[in-house]
Enzyme design. Structure first.
Site, short mmCIF file in Angstrom:
data_model
loop_
_atom_site.label_atom_id
_atom_site.label_comp_id
_atom_site.label_asym_id
_atom_site.label_seq_id
_atom_site.Cartn_x
_atom_site.Cartn_y
_atom_site.Cartn_z
N LEU A 1 0.90 -1.14 0.00
CA LEU A 1 0.00 0.00 0.00
C LEU A 1 0.94 1.19 0.00
CD1 LEU A 1 -3.03 0.60 0.12
CD2 LEU A 1 -2.86 0.68 2.60
N ASP A 2 0.86 2.05 -1.02
CA ASP A 2 1.91 3.06 -1.17
C ASP A 2 1.98 4.00 0.03
OD1 ASP A 2 0.37 5.48 -1.57
OD2 ASP A 2 -0.06 4.82 -3.61
N LYS A 3 3.11 4.65 0.17
CA LYS A 3 3.42 5.44 1.36
C LYS A 3 2.36 6.49 1.65
CE LYS A 3 7.17 8.16 3.43
NZ LYS A 3 8.54 8.67 3.25
#
Length: 271
Positions: A104-106
């Site tokens: 899950l991207d930053k």
């Protein structure tokens, strides 16, 4: 005897040391030995073989695996690399070695699974399993019916057309989307192609598990949830080939948003 043989990456994954994909990297780097010998990729092992990683003996797991649902805050990196600042492992600080299933991207928040069961990681991550992941998304300007229609019918990004998906408007600036594929930063790129900027993104469901905990907290999956999850992913092929991504159709036309040589546009990842 043949039935006792197990592929090395699968053996390592089932010990809870890391996922199969990470095990492949360790094998390629020559950090794994079997009975003191550095093996080739694809080597199989028996229960009697001595497998070591960086000289440390790795044993098959005998205790119950860990399965966590974690509500990842924005700003936390989904990596097991402890040298990366704000990595997810240090943030959770769980007493056993665990790793995330997928990414899950930053900048995004929401549900992600953490486990020490490498086998379930492999099953869930297979690109051809079509497992649902649900998100709520906030954008920078009012949503139109045309936007909802185009998001749902497929958008040209990363030299491909995204799969049709379920999209529903929630409010003036918020919509819900259910995806069954995992292109790099997919939702953000889809919205960008249509002239919108994603200002907030939260994953609220993975397959049968819905987000029900505060940001930054985690909980154990219940036995019932794990049983249902395993039943839902069981039809997945158990062959190594099934973990290979299915070839997607290539978009012939270029757009100003699709730049073949742009290093930012990588094929694998999450949203």
């Amino acid at each position: 005897m043949e039935e006792n043989l197990k592929r090395l990456n699968k053996f390592i994954g089932e010990t809870g040391y890391c996922s199969r994909r990470e095990a492949d990297k360790l094998i390629e780097e020559g950090r794994v030995t079997i009975n003191g010998i550095v093996p080739e990729m694809g080597t199989k092992v028996t229960p009697d073989d001595e497998v070591r990683i960086d000289g440390k003996l790795i044993r098959e797991k005998t205790e119950k695996p860990v399965y966590l649902a974690f509500n990842k805050p924005a700003g936390i990196e989904c990596t097991t690399n402890l040298e990366v600042r704000n990595n997810i492992v240090d943030y959770i600080n769980y007493p056993k070695r665990i790793f995330p299933i997928g990414r899950l991207d930053k900048a995004s928040e929401g549900l992600i699974f953490m486990t020490n069961d490498g086998d379930i990681v492999n099953k869930i991550l297979r690109a051809r399993n079509n497992h649902e992941k649900e998100y709520t998304v906030t954008v920078n300007k009012p949503i139109t019916d045309r936007f909802i229609e185009r998001m749902g019918n497929g958008v040209p990004i990363l030299d491909t057309i995204t799969k049709k998906c379920k999209v529903e408007q929630i409010s003036k600036y918020i919509f819900k989307i259910i995806l069954t594929q995992g292109l790099n930063r997919q939702i953000r790129r889809m919205a960008e192609y249509l002239g919108y900027e994603v200002t907030a993104l939260k994953r609220i469901r993975i397959i049968n598990i819905s987000l029900d905990i505060p940001v930054g907290r985690y909980r154990d999956l219940t036995d019932a949830e794990i049983k249902e999850l395993n039943e839902l992913i069981e039809p997945s092929s158990k062959t190594e080939e099934a973990s290979l991504p299915k070839t997607e159709p290539i978009v012939k036309r270029r757009t100003e948003f699709i730049k073949r040589d742009d290093p930012r546009f990588k094929k694998r990842g999450d949203y």
